[in-house]
Design a protein around this motif. Structure first.
Motif, PDB file in Angstrom:
ATOM      1  N   ILE A 409       0.873  -1.184   0.000  1.00  0.00           N
ATOM      2  CA  ILE A 409       0.000   0.000   0.000  1.00  0.00           C
ATOM      3  C   ILE A 409       0.903   1.225   0.000  1.00  0.00           C
ATOM      4  O   ILE A 409       1.919   1.259   0.710  1.00  0.00           O
ATOM      5  CB  ILE A 409      -0.935   0.043   1.228  1.00  0.00           C
ATOM      6  CG1 ILE A 409      -1.867  -1.174   1.223  1.00  0.00           C
ATOM      7  CG2 ILE A 409      -1.755   1.352   1.244  1.00  0.00           C
ATOM      8  CD1 ILE A 409      -2.925  -1.171   2.336  1.00  0.00           C
ATOM      9  N   ILE A 425      -3.169   0.706  -3.838  1.00  0.00           N
ATOM     10  CA  ILE A 425      -2.998  -0.629  -3.247  1.00  0.00           C
ATOM     11  C   ILE A 425      -2.858  -1.669  -4.341  1.00  0.00           C
ATOM     12  O   ILE A 425      -3.625  -1.658  -5.316  1.00  0.00           O
ATOM     13  CB  ILE A 425      -4.225  -1.036  -2.380  1.00  0.00           C
ATOM     14  CG1 ILE A 425      -4.589   0.075  -1.391  1.00  0.00           C
ATOM     15  CG2 ILE A 425      -3.981  -2.351  -1.662  1.00  0.00           C
ATOM     16  CD1 ILE A 425      -5.853  -0.210  -0.576  1.00  0.00           C
ATOM     17  N   ALA A 430      -7.742  -5.626  -1.793  1.00  0.00           N
ATOM     18  CA  ALA A 430      -7.569  -4.185  -2.056  1.00  0.00           C
ATOM     19  C   ALA A 430      -8.917  -3.501  -2.254  1.00  0.00           C
ATOM     20  O   ALA A 430      -9.103  -2.350  -1.848  1.00  0.00           O
ATOM     21  CB  ALA A 430      -6.682  -3.987  -3.289  1.00  0.00           C
ATOM     22  N   MET A 464      -2.308  -0.386   5.848  1.00  0.00           N
ATOM     23  CA  MET A 464      -2.702   1.001   5.554  1.00  0.00           C
ATOM     24  C   MET A 464      -2.110   1.949   6.602  1.00  0.00           C
ATOM     25  O   MET A 464      -1.553   2.995   6.289  1.00  0.00           O
ATOM     26  CB  MET A 464      -4.233   1.109   5.555  1.00  0.00           C
ATOM     27  CG  MET A 464      -4.777   2.472   5.214  1.00  0.00           C
ATOM     28  SD  MET A 464      -4.677   2.818   3.455  1.00  0.00           S
ATOM     29  CE  MET A 464      -6.091   1.904   2.859  1.00  0.00           C
TER      30      MET A 464
END
Ligand code: NAI
Length: 478
Positions: A409, A425, A430, A464
């Protein structure tokens, strides 16, 4: 006397049927016209448009089947699971996909009944405008002219075909034929390395086809962030997808053995691709012909799109709106849905808004690719100072446990304000992970906001957070 409605929607795809439901929720008397029957056994018009009938939903059903097959065939052993010989029953797989489509389209009919929306079965076109509003002719099982104060055009798009290449949807297919193969072709050719070519090419590769993709552009996945495109090309090549960029397609012939595509490769050399079946996926064109637009003084632009007001989707004809694939912007079902809701609310006098920069994109390959906001190359081109943070799935415990270590990411944030400008991503799930980024961007969040939010452990979402931390060079697990 003809039936009179507050709102008539032309087209029952994601843009149209959602607009019809929202307009009904707002108290309007609504009708929705649909003419396409797709593969309906009774030849009845089917709601759901390309997305439900011959696009997103059936292709994702096949993607899931082919992924299960690949998992059992190639990855079960990694988990210590022993399997005997595995084979695929393509007919059963296609029947499962058809069942899902039937369920979904039936679901919209139920929603129409629930919201008291009249379904007009047939091709709708404008006849003109009178004192009661627009006259819309319905030509099909229902033959009548209805009147409406407001009309929403949501007629979608169709596959673009190349001159000299006749699509028969048996040997040479667009998205419709490519969802119906009764067995995996030994050799599959694909013209166009876009979303459809890569998604369907991946399905049939997993089921045993040798897949060769021919792409006109010198670069691969030009709309993606450049580092994601590079990673995707590397991973797809490792999976056995042969991708040739910078080609020029010549003539395409069908002979007893299959399809022969003559082309010039990127070095300028003549080359030939022999395959059993060919998918042509070179983009889509809006369905704006045969709508009688001239009868209400509307013109399309040079590419066939209906010009609209960017904020309200209003056309130049008062009370007529257009949404989805027939207007500017990405040809995505969720963009069409949002415009459908927006228009219904505009008609009701509300002030809705869509931030087109926050619309997520997904390519359902394996691994999936998803992004929202600006790419690194777009930021460079615009001269915007940014910082980038990247974190690999390979450093995430959950991804390793799932056997899904590929990809990463990347978070791009404004160098001064830290506002998130784009998230990219490539990796497992994703399509779901991108939602966090879309929410963050809608709320104008900073990378630090994501970094400070508690993310469940162990989960892919931690990637993330780590990527957000990495924009400030403080990823914790790398
Ligand atoms: P696309 O626009 O994604 O890709 C078409 C590709 O064909 C491009 O890479 C283009 O350079 C190439 N091309 C064009 N002319 C060519 C030629 N003569 N020879 C070789 N290559 C050529 O279009 P695609 O895949 O057909 O999809 C159509 C639309 O459907 C897209 O706008 C996409 O947004 C939408 N869609 C979205 C999906 C999703 O959101 N996951 C899934 C499927 C479709």
């Amino acid at each position: 006397m003809s039936q009179a409605f507050d709102v008539v929607v032309i087209g029952g795809g994601p843009g149209g049927y959602i607009a019809a439901i929202r307009a009904a929720q707002l108290g309007f008397k609504v009708a929705c016209a649909e003419s396409s029957s797709y593969d309906d056994p009774k030849g009845e018009p089917r709601l759901g448009g390309t997305c439900l009938n011959v696009g997103c939903i059936p292709s994702k059903a096949l993607l899931a089947s082919s992924e299960e097959f690949e998992k059992i065939n190639h990855h079960a052993a990694d988990h210590g699971i022993k399997v005997g010989s595995v084979s695929i029953d393509s007919k059963k797989m296609i029947a499962r996909k058809d069942d899902i489509v039937t369920k979904m389209t039936g679901g919209i009919q139920y929603l129409f009944r629930k919201n008291k929306i009249t379904l007009l079965k047939g091709h709708a076109s404008f006849e003109g405008k009178g004192a009661d509003g627009y006259q819309v002719k319905i030509d099909g099982k229902d033959k009548e002219t209805v009147t409406a104060k407001n009309v929403i055009i949501a007629t979608g798009s169709k596959a673009r075909h190349l001159p000299g290449i006749a699509v028969d949807n048996v040997l040479i297919c667009d998205n419709e034929g490519a969802l119906k193969f009764d067995s995996a072709p030994k050799k599959l050719g694909v013209i166009g390395a876009g979303v459809i070519g890569l998604e369907l090419g991946s399905v049939w590769r997993r089921l045993g086809a040798e897949v060769t993709v021919l792409e006109a552009m010198p670069s691969f996945l030009g709309a993606c962030d450049i580092s994601i495109a590079k990673e995707a090309q590397k991973l797809f090549a490792k999976q056995g997808l042969s991708i040739n960029t910078g080609v020029k397609i010549g003539d395409v012939k069908v002979d007893k053995k299959g399809v022969v595509v003559n082309y010039t490769d990127s070095a300028g050399k003549s080359a030939k691709l022999e395959c059993d079946r060919l998918i042509v996926s070179v983009g889509r064109v809006p369905n704006t012909d045969k709508l009688g637009l001239d009868k209400i003084g509307l013109k399309v632009d040079e590419r066939g799109f209906i010009p609209i007001d960017d904020h309200t989707c209003a056309t130049a004809a008062p009370g007529v709106y257009a949404v989805g694939d027939v207007v500017r912007g990405p040809m995505l079902a969720h963009k069409a849905e949002d415009e459908g809701v927006l228009v219904a609310e505009v008609i009701a006098g509300q002030k809705p808004h869509i931030d087109y920069n926050c619309i997520p994109w997904v390519i359902y390959t394996d691994p999936e690719i998803a992004w929202v906001g600006k790419t690194e190359q777009a930021l460079k081109e615009a001269g915007i100072a940014y910082k980038a943070g990247q974190f690999p799935f390979a450093a995430n415990g959950r991804a390793l446990g799932m056997g899904r270590a590929d990809g990463f990411i990347k978070v791009l944030a404004d160098a001064k304000t830290d506002e998130i400008l784009g998230v990219h991503i490539i990796g497992a799930n994703a399509s779901d992970l991108i939602a966090e980024a879309a929410v963050a961007m809608e709320f104008k969040a900073a990378a630090e906001d994501i970094a400070r939010i508690c993310h469940a452990h162990p989960s892919l979402s931690e990637v993330m957070r780590e990527a957000a931390l990495a924009t400030d060079s403080r990823a914790l697990n790398m």
